[in-house]
Enzyme design. Structure first.
Site, PDB file in Angstrom:
ATOM      1  N   ASP A 129       0.936  -1.133   0.186  1.00  0.00           N
ATOM      2  CA  ASP A 129      -0.033  -0.092  -0.184  1.00  0.00           C
ATOM      3  C   ASP A 129       1.007   1.077  -0.098  1.00  0.00           C
ATOM      4  OD1 ASP A 129      -2.395   1.273  -0.173  1.00  0.00           O
ATOM      5  OD2 ASP A 129      -2.519   1.508   1.933  1.00  0.00           O
ATOM      6  N   HIS A 140      -3.269  14.028   1.297  1.00  0.00           N
ATOM      7  CA  HIS A 140      -3.287  13.235   2.508  1.00  0.00           C
ATOM      8  C   HIS A 140      -1.876  13.133   3.329  1.00  0.00           C
ATOM      9  CE1 HIS A 140      -4.628   9.834   5.055  1.00  0.00           C
ATOM     10  NE2 HIS A 140      -3.622   9.105   4.518  1.00  0.00           N
ATOM     11  N   GLU A 155     -10.323   4.454   4.721  1.00  0.00           N
ATOM     12  CA  GLU A 155      -9.352   5.240   3.752  1.00  0.00           C
ATOM     13  C   GLU A 155      -9.886   4.810   2.349  1.00  0.00           C
ATOM     14  OE1 GLU A 155      -5.118   4.056   4.589  1.00  0.00           O
ATOM     15  OE2 GLU A 155      -5.167   5.641   6.093  1.00  0.00           O
ATOM     16  N   GLU A 205      -9.299   4.373  -1.356  1.00  0.00           N
ATOM     17  CA  GLU A 205      -7.999   4.202  -2.295  1.00  0.00           C
ATOM     18  C   GLU A 205      -8.525   3.394  -3.501  1.00  0.00           C
ATOM     19  OE1 GLU A 205      -4.731   2.337  -0.405  1.00  0.00           O
ATOM     20  OE2 GLU A 205      -4.959   3.277   1.574  1.00  0.00           O
ATOM     21  N   ASP A 241      -8.921   0.660   2.898  1.00  0.00           N
ATOM     22  CA  ASP A 241      -7.691   0.257   3.846  1.00  0.00           C
ATOM     23  C   ASP A 241      -8.088   0.564   5.255  1.00  0.00           C
ATOM     24  OD1 ASP A 241      -5.145  -0.631   4.717  1.00  0.00           O
ATOM     25  OD2 ASP A 241      -4.220   1.289   4.388  1.00  0.00           O
ATOM     26  N   LYS A 249      -3.840  -1.939  10.555  1.00  0.00           N
ATOM     27  CA  LYS A 249      -4.191  -2.011   9.170  1.00  0.00           C
ATOM     28  C   LYS A 249      -4.556  -3.416   8.799  1.00  0.00           C
ATOM     29  CE  LYS A 249      -2.689   1.983   7.804  1.00  0.00           C
ATOM     30  NZ  LYS A 249      -3.566   3.224   7.036  1.00  0.00           N
TER      31      LYS A 249
HETATM   32 CA    CA Z   1      -3.677   3.091   3.236  1.00  0.00          CA
END
Ligand code: CA
Length: 440
Positions: free
Chosen positions: A141, A148, A213, A215, A247, A267
């Site tokens: 990732d 961000h 998140e 993404e 995520d 995560k």
């Molecule tokens: Ca991430």
């Protein structure tokens, strides 16, 4: 870069009626790949989304609907994952796309033949469960949105938000592949070790700072042998397609564990991807220039720079995130939009990310997943995480029910959508990525 061709023609219509609906993410110009569970046999099979239906690729091949130059690629779809097809490369992907486009088209000989066996090769998406599109060997990732990175950096280092390496090197961490799952369902709030700023010692319990998140994930096509980097010119040939990626991040666990080696258990408890992979060929009409670096920013080092990549390394892909609390669902209130952002805001594009990933000789393999990192933009409303929206919980947001949120609460559903629109081109979408969080 893949050129726009007959499969992108906005005039094309399908004999599958729902594919001609202006609202669908999956018109005949899209043709994304996924893996579904065949309700008749329970087997995992490769399918292509068309309107609100699924084309069973193996069944279409068996019935002679897909063949000729696309036969090898169609045969590679006769498994429970897309890995074999991903390994084959762009020539085969294009041949299969052309054959499927022609078989699903209205008013063609191929279309008539396919329509005659529709009952054997098409299923409704309704009530069919979707699996991960590929066997994901590795997951990396990135952290490629400068907006961000700056927003998060400001919370940690107000005077020096952006690390000195950021504009020179695509930053990433190696994520956990085993806990990536397909969109849908419910998952439990993770436990972890945290330490409040005013506490002397850490404690263990459910995360109180759960975040999403927004993404985009991209799947690797053909891999590279260990020790042989992929150049930026070659990177296009190594990316099969794009999906949505959430995520999920436990910010309190992350804040305590991340130094000095980066995120770990904050995560790896779960990550969701949308089930349909939209190919880079389908996205060809929506390519745009790489992020325009402001005056004074360094140029990328030569291995991360080509004129072609500068001209067309980006994707004009709009991403939205919605929240729906249990109370909102009970009251029949529509999901509330938290984020509207665009993939074009990425400081590093996906080809630069892939090239950088292999630049030390690291091998990547078909079906590997890479994430762009949270995609925040410069405008109001374009922040890709609740951490940024509420300034780490300091400024709670209000839902239509009057409920307040510093982070994601039990019962909340987070829904991500993405789509591309351009003048003179048929709109296409990535579908949805959704999940509900429940209490520990
Ligand atoms: Ca991430």
């Amino acid at each position: 870069m893949i050129n726009v061709n007959e499969t992108h023609n906005p005039e094309l219509e399908s004999w599958v009626d729902s594919a001609n609906d202006v609202e669908t993410d999956f018109p005949i110009q899209n043709l994304p790949f996924g893996v579904f569970v065949d309700p008749a046999t329970g087997a995992a099979k490769v399918g292509i989304a068309i309107g609100n239906m699924i084309l069973d690729v193996a069944a279409a091949r068996a019935d002679g609907v897909i063949g000729g130059p696309a036969d090898d690629a169609a045969a590679a779809c006769e498994g429970a994952t897309l890995n074999k097809l991903m390994a084959m490369g762009g020539g085969h992907w294009s041949a299969l796309r052309a054959a499927v486009s022609s078989a699903l088209r209205l008013d063609t000989k191929e279309g008539e033949a396919a329509k005659a066996v529709a009952g054997k090769i098409l299923l409704s998406q309704e009530n069919v469960s979707m699996l991960l599109p590929a066997r994901i060997g590795d997951y990396t990732d990135f952290y490629s949105s400068i907006f961000h990175a700056t927003n998060v950096g400001k919370m940690l280092r107000p005077d020096n938000p952006l690390m000195p390496n950021y504009k020179h090197i695509p930053i990433a961490y190696h994520g956990r592949a085993s806990s990536i799952v397909a969109s849908g369902g419910i998952f439990k709030r993770p436990f972890g070790q945290t330490k409040a700023t005013d506490a002397d010692t850490p404690s263990f319990g459910p995360s109180m700072a759960l975040d999403y998140e927004a993404e985009i994930g991209f799947f690797v096509g053909p891999g590279n042998p260990l020790g042989q980097p992929v150049s930026l010119d070659e990177a296009e040939d190594h990316i099969f397609g794009l999906c949505l990626l959430n995520d999920w991040s436990a910010r309190d666990i992350q804040a305590w564990e991340y130094q000095p080696l980066g995120p770990f258990l904050s995560k790896s408890f779960v990550s969701h991807v949308s089930p349909w992979v939209v190919t880079t060929e389908a996205l060809a009409p929506f390519r745009c220039g790489s992020f325009p670096r402001p005056d004074g920013d360094p140029a990328p080092l030569p291995y991360l720079f080509t004129e072609a990549n500068q001209d067309s390394g980006g994707f004009d892909l709009q991403i939205e995130v919605f929240i729906s609390s249990a109370q909102m669902r009970d009251a029949g209130i529509q999901p509330h939009r938290l984020t509207l952002t665009n993939m074009r805001h990425l400081y590093w594009n996906i080809f630069q990310m892939l090239t950088h990933h292999t630049s030390n000789g690291c091998n990547i393999r078909p079906g590997d997943l890479m994430g762009t990192g949270t995609i925040s933009g410069p405008e109001e409303g374009s922040l890709g995480s609740i951490l940024e929206i509420t300034k780490r919980g300091g400024e709670p947001l209000s839902l239509p029910t009057g409920e307040q949120r510093k982070f994601i609460a039990d019962g909340d559903e987070v829904i991500m959508r993405a789509s591309c629109e351009a003048n003179g081109v048929r709109r296409i979408g990535l579908g949805e990525c959704r999940a509900i969080i429940e209490g520990p």
